[in-house]
Every structure is written in structure tokens, then in C-alpha cells.
Motif scaffolding. Structure first.
Motif, PDB file in Angstrom:
ATOM      1  N   GLY A   1       0.832  -1.203   0.000  1.00 45.30           N
ATOM      2  CA  GLY A   1       0.000   0.000   0.000  1.00 45.30           C
ATOM      3  C   GLY A   1       0.865   1.250   0.000  1.00 45.30           C
ATOM      4  N   VAL A   2       0.191   2.365   0.240  1.00 48.22           N
ATOM      5  CA  VAL A   2       0.903   3.651   0.258  1.00 48.22           C
ATOM      6  C   VAL A   2       0.817   4.228   1.671  1.00 48.22           C
ATOM      7  CG1 VAL A   2       0.973   5.989  -0.693  1.00 48.22           C
ATOM      8  CG2 VAL A   2       0.337   4.036  -2.144  1.00 48.22           C
ATOM      9  N   PHE A   3       1.970   4.673   2.157  1.00 47.26           N
ATOM     10  CA  PHE A   3       2.044   5.226   3.507  1.00 47.26           C
ATOM     11  C   PHE A   3       1.534   6.664   3.486  1.00 47.26           C
ATOM     12  CE2 PHE A   3       4.280   7.210   7.063  1.00 47.26           C
ATOM     13  CZ  PHE A   3       4.065   6.287   8.070  1.00 47.26           C
ATOM     14  N   GLU A   4       0.595   6.944   4.407  1.00 47.55           N
ATOM     15  CA  GLU A   4       0.091   8.330   4.447  1.00 47.55           C
ATOM     16  C   GLU A   4       0.135   8.854   5.865  1.00 47.55           C
ATOM     17  OE1 GLU A   4      -3.669   8.793   2.542  1.00 47.55           O
ATOM     18  OE2 GLU A   4      -2.847   8.346   0.546  1.00 47.55           O
ATOM     19  N   ARG A   5       0.611  10.089   5.984  1.00 46.95           N
ATOM     20  CA  ARG A   5       0.689  10.771   7.274  1.00 46.95           C
ATOM     21  C   ARG A   5      -0.430  11.793   7.321  1.00 46.95           C
ATOM     22  NH1 ARG A   5       5.110  10.325  10.624  1.00 46.95           N
ATOM     23  NH2 ARG A   5       6.610   9.420   9.176  1.00 46.95           N
TER      24      ARG A   5
ATOM     25  N   VAL B   1      -1.506   5.952   8.275  1.00 48.66           N
ATOM     26  CA  VAL B   1      -2.242   4.820   7.717  1.00 48.66           C
ATOM     27  C   VAL B   1      -1.517   4.290   6.491  1.00 48.66           C
ATOM     28  CG1 VAL B   1      -4.583   5.413   8.482  1.00 48.66           C
ATOM     29  CG2 VAL B   1      -3.657   6.408   6.376  1.00 48.66           C
ATOM     30  N   VAL B   2      -1.836   3.027   6.184  1.00 42.67           N
ATOM     31  CA  VAL B   2      -1.403   2.445   4.908  1.00 42.67           C
ATOM     32  C   VAL B   2      -2.675   2.266   4.089  1.00 42.67           C
ATOM     33  CG1 VAL B   2      -0.470   0.406   3.788  1.00 42.67           C
ATOM     34  CG2 VAL B   2       0.626   1.313   5.845  1.00 42.67           C
ATOM     35  N   VAL B   3      -2.679   2.861   2.897  1.00 42.86           N
ATOM     36  CA  VAL B   3      -3.844   2.733   2.037  1.00 42.86           C
ATOM     37  C   VAL B   3      -3.606   1.570   1.076  1.00 42.86           C
ATOM     38  CG1 VAL B   3      -5.346   3.882   0.385  1.00 42.86           C
ATOM     39  CG2 VAL B   3      -4.206   5.202   2.183  1.00 42.86           C
ATOM     40  N   GLY B   4      -4.426   0.543   1.218  1.00 46.02           N
ATOM     41  CA  GLY B   4      -4.264  -0.652   0.389  1.00 46.02           C
ATOM     42  C   GLY B   4      -4.604  -0.373  -1.057  1.00 46.02           C
ATOM     43  N   ARG B   5      -4.344  -1.340  -1.891  1.00 43.51           N
ATOM     44  CA  ARG B   5      -4.565  -1.157  -3.331  1.00 43.51           C
ATOM     45  C   ARG B   5      -6.031  -0.899  -3.638  1.00 43.51           C
ATOM     46  NH1 ARG B   5      -0.319  -5.042  -5.250  1.00 43.51           N
ATOM     47  NH2 ARG B   5       1.544  -3.778  -4.985  1.00 43.51           N
ATOM     48  N   ASP B   6      -6.911  -1.498  -2.834  1.00 41.50           N
ATOM     49  CA  ASP B   6      -8.333  -1.304  -3.116  1.00 41.50           C
ATOM     50  C   ASP B   6      -8.906  -0.118  -2.335  1.00 41.50           C
ATOM     51  OD1 ASP B   6      -8.277  -2.261  -0.573  1.00 41.50           O
ATOM     52  OD2 ASP B   6      -9.928  -3.679  -0.845  1.00 41.50           O
TER      53      ASP B   6
END
Lengths: 276, 356, 300
Positions: free
Chosen positions: B244-248, B254-259
Motif C-alpha cells: 500500500g501507500v504510507f500516508e501521514r 495509515v497504509v492505504v491498500g490497493r483497493d
């Protein structure tokens, strides 16, 4: 599923013609060898004869110098086998155990020599032996037989050596054995059966060789068995067939028995990679 | 007994590099396990310590002796082979006593050493048999006995249990560990089985493609794997990975998963906003939450193992595995809620695989 | 120590290499050298004469006759051997009562030197008192004794049949080796899939035997092409050169007629032919090894 019994009958019927043709010469050999001389040429030709003449063997032994030829054949075959093994064992060990530069090249060279039959080279070989003064000398056969059998022996030994796990020697080294010691105490005892089988095949090959013996050996005293028997047949007006067959029986039967006993090892050798 | 020091060791076969610069210190009395997938170079490294492979570059010292050019015979090392390498033409007794005979020990001395080893390994009744007449486990023991009588400085084991059946393997595992606790001989043990590594080792060396990925105690590797490879390799069933993508977002990370699923992530200073990451959670840490908490997942398969159930569920588009100790009667297609404690989540950089 | 270890394998192969070079390599060079020179009957080299020896060979009708018969001999013997050996190997690979005995009998001709076999057959085929005639007359298949070796076509055909007979054991052995390496589980799988014995033969055995058949062809071609004793002992290439093949013709030229230059030219031509087959063989062996090697690496 066909029952084993039914299969047996069908298979033997299929093999029967071949079996008969294979056994025919053996029958000819025995029947002629013990036949009285007078009954060799009868008309019409027939299998039966009046009495067993075992003396044929004795007469033949004296007249054809069978004993001398037997000793010559034994000397040549044993020496050639020993020589071939002496040269082959280290080479097969190296091929089986080491990586070394030129290994592929060496193996291809061996394959090539395996393919070169004596007949194509016979003139060159003869000139070579003339140059070394070895014509009419049994040692010329010893050297050439050893050389021509080497590819086979190395091949055969290597495929057996490959089945002896390398870890055994490595374990011995870890146990503190020197290379030499592990070779003598661990490797060679395990390789004995392979070496015996290979030696016997080399022996039979040498025992049966014809072309080189015919070419290199000129005097009756130095004839090996195949040449001696051939000389009883070739260019003679009167061929003593009962003697020829008696000699053939003595020269082939012992070898045939040993070979029959060993042929399964040859099949295993082929499966192990002699063909691969 | 002695320590082993490996410094910058490389192994090349022609152009191919099998070992690419390994540094490793094995302490006196230590039991070190080299573990990794097949072809990672662990066996080659072991054989270089044994002297069965040459060292292309670097040095190996045992005690304070440089052994690069010492023949295997003179390294004072004992080794247990994968195939056992028992001498087929010698009795069990002679197999065990062979090394002593080579050292020109007296008959009485050999006898007592062999008996001692046989007693430790429960082989007294088999001494006159040939290896052929032994079962797999017994052969394994003879191989051990051969190493035992040596009193060598270092024991090397090359996948010694891989030819045994699963049950025997577990028994022998314990026996080898008990033996080491008793003899305290420095040991290097190669295996591809991470459970063997975890259970037996003082320290584990995880290898991959000729390199050391991580060195540490079993629990260090388990709790803080240095990278994705180690995280994946150690633990069974293996760790769940959710890319996923790390977001602050202020205090929250949070980590935003592919879906698009937003998963809570461990607070770390080493990840930057919008960095591609992989979130790792071990199955035993991915637990059940009450409805509406954690992340929604859809049950796909449930496998009971006896003590636990393993629930495979689709979470953020990835099939994850959770080990639950309660026997929930989940049905395929059922929605459940899963979550993990912050300190039991692992975060890795997606590109380099390094732990963040 | 390192360098000593590295040279060990080389030291181990050197003796065999030297012996082979000396006995097999040197004569080839000598033959090539001789073939370009004028040679006396007694083997003295009298200086280069360019390609004269070769020109003489290629203008010799006997050479073409022998060449043609060599082709017939090789193709007929190898072809006949293969056609018979494959079913024989399949039979001998199956379980039946007396299989051991059958194997021993089929292998027997291999144990006996070609010379002896040929001598016995020459007597067995004797036109007057031969026991083959005796058998056939007893069975009333012929009324009069047949002179099997008196005319060239009949003699040559007979020699081909005997050639096949003595080649069967070796070929069968190769095939048996191949059959014993067939994957048993594939046969079991095919039975589950509903394959009958015939289907197994067609879709499993024959394709899997392909490499062994290839090797058997090449090796047999080389052996049969080189085989002297049968023809030499039974007819010496006669009557009237009617059964001469290249090897017998070569042997006569060299050791009867003393035409050493011409003989070495023929040797060299034959060497070239052999070389082609040998290279085919080496390539086949290497390919088989590459396949095997790759499989071995993968399973590690």
C-alpha cells in the motif's frame, strides 16, 4: 491383462526362430567336433553320426598347436586388460570426481577413439609397429588392444564410480584420512565389483580380436586363437573341419559362459550412463 | 573447541558468484544455523568451512588458525552429511572408530570411545551390523557417532535430518540439541527448514542468493525481521504482506491498500508521506475484532489444525491468514473484522524490502 | 597445496591420453602423410605425388563396387538389426517364464568372436556337407544341397543375415538399458488414463526410446561399416570381388597387393566417413548429457 503363462507361450513362439538360428552354429560346432573324420563329407549331409570321437580334441590340440595359441591369447588378453585398467582407473576417477580444464574436450576425444576401429587404422598401425620393430611381437597387440579398449573401460568405470557417493570420501577426509588413504581404504574397495566386470569385458574383447592379430602376427608360433583357427580355414585345399570345430568349441565355450553370466552387468552399465 | 571467523568470503565458479562476501563470527560453544532456500549458498559456505570447497577470496579462521589453505584432514572438524556417508563396507563399530584408527589410537582407546558414543546414541546393540541393515534414524545416529568420537573443534551438519520422515525429524532435532547442550561443541548447522532453525539455533544466519540477509537469535529474527525476505522466510504460516501507500495525516498514520482500504500503521519516523510500503502482520497477530473495528475481510477458507483454526480471508484485496485459538464456525463469504496491535505490525519499504 | 590439487586430475588423465594419442592419433597422421606419397610395395615412401593416390582410387571400378556394397551392407544390417532388436527388447523387458534363459540365448552371439562365428557358419553353410543343407533336406524344403556361398549375391545376402544376427545382442542391450530407465509412474498414469498396451507402446515407449534408437543407429552404423571378419572369413570378398566391401578391399590392397599408397588413401576416405558419424554421435551424447545435466541441476 494377459496371464503370464499365455505371455510365456506367445513370447517363446515369437523368439523361437531367432533362438534356433542362434543355437544352430553351436550345434554345428559340437556335432562336427566329435564326428569321425570319415563322416564329415557324406551325401546326403546329415546331423547324425556313428560314434563320438572325443579323440578329435586331442588330435587337434597337437596338430594345430592349440596350447601355444591358447597361451598367446591368454598372455595378450590378460596383459592388455591390466594395462587398460592401469591407465583407465585414474582417468575414470578424475572424470568422475574432479572439474578440470579440458574435461569436455578429453571426453570427446575418448568418444572419438571409441569410434575409430582398428581396421581403418590398420595400415598406419602396421607401419607404426614396423617402425618400433614390434611386428610379430605379441606386445604390439597388448598395446593396441589396451589403447582401443580404453575408451570403453574409462566410460564404464566412470559410470560406476559416479554411483559411489562422493560424500564417502569427503567423510573420510573429515575423519582425517589423506587423499591416498581414503582412495585405498574407502573408494577402491567399493569400486572392486565395477573393476572386475570392466576387466572381464576388456578381456573378452581382446580374446576375440581378429584384424590386428591377423595383421601384426606373422609366425604360427605367435598366433592367437582367432588367427590360429582362421589359418586352419584360410587358403587351404584340405580343411580338417572336425579339428577346426573342436578348436572353436574350446576357444569359445568358456568365454561364452563367463559372458552369459555377466551380461546383466552390461545392461546395468548401459542404464547407468554408458549410453547417455 | 573454538570460535570460527568468516571474513569477506566469496566463492566463484567461473563467472558465477555462489557466495558474495559473507562475514560471520561464530562464538565458542555456539550453535549457529545457516538457513535459506535451496541454492542460497548455505551448503557451499559450510563446505568451505570444512575444506571441501576452495575459498575464492576472503578468510576463514578456526580458533586463531587461518585455515584457507589447510586440508580438510587437518582442520580438526567433524561433519555429518545429508546422505550420512556411512562407509558401506564397514560395520557400525568401524564406521564410528575409523577416525580414531586413522589417528593411530590404541585399540583400548578406540573401544572405549566407540562404546561411549554408542551409549550416548543408543547404538550399543547395533555395533556389529553393517549400515545397510539399519533404519534411517539409526544411520543418522551412526553419522552422529562418527562426529562425536572425534572431539573435534567444530561440528558441521549438512541438512542431517532431511532424509528422515517428519516424526523422526522432530525427535532427532531434540536429540541433537540435547547433545549440544551436553558437549558444548561449536556447531554450524545447515538446513532449509526454518522450524529446525528456530528450534535448534543459538543464532540463525538467514542466507539468500549468496548473501547474508540477517544474523540474530531466533526471536530477534521473528520479532524484528530486517527485511521482507527474512520476514517471509521465518515463521509458518508465513507473514501476511499487504502492499500500500504510507500516508501521514497529522498524528495518524495509515497504509492505504490497493483497493483503497485504510489500515492503521505503526507510527514510524522512517517512512515518508506517499511512500510505497508493505505492511506485514504475522497470522497469529491478525486477530478477530468486534464488528466495525479493524478492517473488514471476507472469509474464503477455514482450515482447522487442532489447537487452532487458520482463517484465510480477503483483506484489502489480499488473501490473508489469521490463526485463531477459538473455533469460530465461519462460513465462506461471511464478513469478519480483523485487526492487530501496533507493536506487532511490521512496515517495509516496497522497493528495497528494508524494514522501516 | 592448491596448485598440487589442481594438477592432480590432469596427471590422472595424461597416461591414457598419451597412449591413445600414440596408438590412435599417430597412425591417422601417418596415413594422411602416406596417402600423399608414392609408396613402394615394401612401404618405402618415394616422395610426394600430390593427389595421385586419391585419383587412382576414384578411377577404380572396384572401389565403386565396394563402396556400393558397403552402403548396402551397412543399411541392410543396421536396418534389419533395429527392426528385430526393438521387439526383442520389448519382449525381454516383460515378465515371462524363462526370461533369464531367453536373455542369455539372445546375448550369446556377442560372447563369441566374429571370426569364430564366421568360421562355424562357413562350415554350416558348406555346399556339400553343410548341416544347414542337412536340416533343410530333412524338412524337405530343398531336394538338393544348395551352394550358399558360391555365387556373390547369395553369399552377400547370407553374410548380411549373419551380420544382423551378431548385431542383435548389442542393440538389444542398448534398448534394454533404455527400457529399464523408463519412468514407471508414467506407465501407471497412462493406465489410469485408459491407455492399452498398444497405446503405451506408441505414445510412451517409442517416443521415450527415441534417443536410445538414435544412439543404436549411429553406433551400429559405425561398427557394421568397420566390420571385416564375417566377410573376410566366409568369402574373402569373393567370388570375383563380388562380396568386397570397403574394409575387405582396403585390407587386400594393403596386405595382399602391396598398393600401400592407394590403401592409405582409402583408409583416409573411410576415416572421413567415420568422422562424420562420430561427430553425429558426440553431438548426440552431449545433447543427452545436457538434458540429463539440466534435470540434475533442477532437482538439486
Amino acid at each position: 491383462m494377459i496371464s503370464k503363462l499365455k505371455k510365456t507361450v506367445i513370447y517363446w513362439l515369437l523368439l523361437a526362430p531367432l533362438v534356433i538360428v542362434i543355437l544352430f552354429p553351436f550345434a554345428v560346432m559340437f556335432v562336427t567336433a566329435v564326428r569321425p573324420r570319415e563322416e564329415l563329407f557324406v551325401y546326403p549331409p546329415r546331423w547324425t553320426f556313428s560314434q563320438f570321437r572325443w579323440d578329435n580334441f586331442v588330435d587337434m590340440w597337437v596338430k594345430t598347436n592349440f596350447g601355444g595359441a591358447l597361451l598367446n591369447s591368454l598372455y595378450v588378453s590378460v596383459s592388455a586388460t591390466v594395462l587398460a585398467l592401469l591407465f583407465s582407473i585414474p582417468a575414470a576417477y578424475a572424470l568422475s570426481r574432479y572439474r578440470f580444464p579440458g574435461k569436455g574436450l578429453y571426453r570427446n576425444f575418448l568418444l572419438m577413439t571409441q569410434m575409430m576401429s582398428p581396421i581403418v587404422l590398420v595400415l598406419g598401425l602396421f607401419r607404426l609397429m614396423v617402425a618400433f620393430g614390434l611386428v610379430n611381437n605379441l606386445n604390439s597387440l597388448v598395446i593396441t588392444y589396451a589403447a582401443f579398449n580404453m575408451a570403453f573401460t574409462i566410460w564404464m568405470l566412470q559410470s560406476y564410480f559416479n554411483t559411489i557417493p562422493r560424500e564417502l570420501e569427503e567423510a573420510a577426509w573429515m575423519d582425517g584420512a589423506s587423499h591416498y588413504f581414503s582412495l585405498v581404504k574407502i573408494f577402491l574397495p567399493l569400486a572392486v565389483p565395477a573393476m572386475v566386470v570392466t576387466a572381464i569385458f576388456t578381456f573378452i574383447n581382446s580374446w576375440n580380436e581378429f584384424v590386428l592379430a591377423l595383421t601384426m602376427i606373422r609366425s604360427n608360433d605367435d598366433f592367437t586363437l582367432p588367427v590360429m583357427i582362421f589359418s586352419q580355414v584360410a587358403g587351404r585345399y584340405q580343411i580338417e573341419w572336425h579339428h577346426v570345430m573342436a578348436a572353436t568349441v574350446l576357444a569359445t565355450v568358456p568365454v561364452a559362459i563367463v559372458f552369459s553370466w555377466l551380461q546383466r552387468y552390461l545392461i546395468r552399465g548401459m542404464a547407468l550412463g554408458a549410453v547417455k | 573447541m573454538a570460535s570460527v571467523a568468516i571474513r569477506g568470503v566469496e566463492k566463484r565458479f567461473g563467472a558465477a558468484k555462489i557466495i558474495r562476501g559473507v562475514d560471520l563470527d561464530i562464538n565458542d560453544h555456539e550453535f549457529v544455523v545457516l538457513v535459506g532456500p535451496s541454492g542460497c549458498g548455505k551448503s557451499t559456505l559450510l563446505r568451505m568451512i570444512a575444506g571441501l570447497e576452495t575459498i575464492s577470496s576472503g578468510t576463514i579462521t578456526i580458533g586463531d588458525r587461518l585455515i584457507n589453505d589447510v586440508a580438510p584432514q587437518d582442520r580438526d572438524i567433524a561433519m555429518v552429511f545429508q546422505s550420512y556417508a556411512l562407509y558401506p563396507h564397514m560395520s557400525v563399530h568401524d564406521n564410528i572408530g575409523f577416525s580414531l584408527k586413522l589417528r593411530k589410537k590404541s585399540k583400548a582407546e578406540i573401544e572405549s570411545s566407540v562404546m561411549e558414543a554408542a551409549t550416548i546414541l543408543n547404538l550399543q546393540d547395533y555395533l556389529q551390523r553393517s549400515p545397510r541393515q539399519l533404519s534411517g534414524g539409526q544411520r543418522q545416529r551412526v553419522a552422529m557417532g562418527r562426529a562425536l568420537v572425534r572431539n573435534a573443534q567444530v561440528f558441521l551438519y549438512d541438512e542431517p535430518l532431511s532424509n528422515l520422515d517428519a516424526k523422526l525429524r522432530v525427535t532427532m532435532r531434540t536429540e541433537i540439541k540435547a547433545l549440544h547442550q551436553r558437549l558444548q561443541t561449536t556447531s554450524v548447522y545447515v538446513t532449509h527448514d526454518q522450524i529446525e532453525a528456530m528450534t535448534m539455533a543459538d543464532r540463525i544466519v538467514v542466507m539468500n542468493a549468496g548473501r547474508v540477509e540477517q544474523i540474530g537469535t531466533p526471536l530477534e529474527l521473528y520479532d524484528t525481521p530486517a527485511n521482507l525476505f527474512v520476514a517471509d522466510f521465518i515463521g509458518s504460516p508465513s507473514m501476511n504482506f499487504i502492499p500500500g501507500v504510507f500516508e501521514r495525516d497529522g498524528d495518524k498514520v495509515v497504509v492505504v491498500g490497493r483497493d483503497g482500504t485504510r489500515l492503521p500503521a505503526p507510527a514510524t519516523t522512517r517512512a515518508t508521506h506517499s511512500q510505497n510500503v508493505v505492511l506485514g502482520i504475522r497470522p497469529e497477530h491478525l486477530g478477530l475484532r468486534s464488528d466495525g473495528e479493524g478492517a473488514a475481510a471476507v472469509v474464503e477458507v477455514v482450515e482447522p489444525t487442532g489447537p487452532n483454526i487458520e482463517v484465510f480471508a480477503s483483506l484489502a484485496g489480499i488473501r490473508t491468514c489469521s490463526i485463531l485459538s477459538q473455533r469460530h464456525p465461519f462460513q465462506p463469504g461471511q464478513q469478519i473484522w480483523l485487526g492487530a496491535e501496533m507493536d506487532q505490525m511490521h512496515l517495509f519499504d516496497a522497493a528495497s524490502g528494508v524494514r522501516l | 597445496m592448491k596448485s598440487a590439487l589442481r594438477s592432480t586430475p590432469l596427471l590422472m588423465i595424461v597416461p591414457s591420453l598419451l597412449l591413445a594419442m600414440f596408438i590412435i592419433g599417430y597412425p591417422i597422421i601417418d596415413l594422411a602423410w602416406t596417402s600423399l606419397q608414392e609408396v613402394s610395395r615394401f612401404g618405402q615412401l618415394r616422395g610426394f605425388n600430390g593427389w595421385d593416390n586419391f585419383a587412382e582410387v576414384f578411377s577404380d571400378p572396384l572401389f565403386y563396387g565396394s563402396l556400393w556394397r558397403t552402403v548396402i551392407w551397412t543399411v541392410a544390417v543396421v536396418g534389419g538389426t533395429l527392426l528385430l532388436s526393438l521387439p526383442i527388447a520389448l519382449i525381454l523387458n516383460d515378465e515371462f517364464y524363462g526370461r533369464g534363459l531367453a536373455r542369455v540365448i539372445i546375448m550369446l552371439p556377442w560372447a563369441i568372436s566374429l571370426t569364430m562365428t564366421a568360421v562355424v557358419w562357413r562350415w554350416g553353410l558348406n555346399g556339400r556337407a553343410g548341416l544347414l543343407n542337412a536340416t533343410l533336406m530333412d524338412l524337405h524344403l530343398i531336394a538338393e544341397p544348395v551352394e550358399w556361398l558360391a555365387t556373390a549375391p547369395m553369399a552377400f545376402a547370407t553374410e548380411i543375415l549373419i551380420g544382423i544376427l551378431v548385431s542383435i545382442p548389442f542393440t538389444t542391450t542398448i534398448f534394454l538399458g533404455g527400457l529399464s530407465s523408463m519412468p514407471q509412474d508414467a506407465y501407471e498414469a497412462s493406465m489410469v488414463d485408459g491407455a492399452k498396451r498398444w497405446d503405451q507402446l506408441r505414445y510412451l515407449t517409442l517416443p521415450l526410446m527415441r534417443p536410445f534408437i538414435n544412439i543404436a543407429i549411429v553406433l551400429n552404423v559405425i561398427y557394421v561399416f568397420n566390420s571385416l571378419p564375417i566377410i573376410w572369413v566366409m568369402t574373402e570378398g569373393g567370388p570375383a570381388n563380388g562380396t568386397d566391401i570397403l574394409v575387405t578391399y582396403l585390407y587386400k590392397l594393403a596386405f595382399r597387393f602391396g598398393q600401400l599408397g592407394k590403401a592409405s588413401a582409402i583408409s583416409l576416405i573411410m576415416f572421413g566417413v567415420l568422422l562424420v558419424f562420430t561427430i553425429i554421435y558426440v553431438v548426440m551424447v552431449m545433447r543427452a548429457e545436457d538434458d540429463g545435466g539440466a534435470a540434475g541441476e533442477a532437482s538439486k
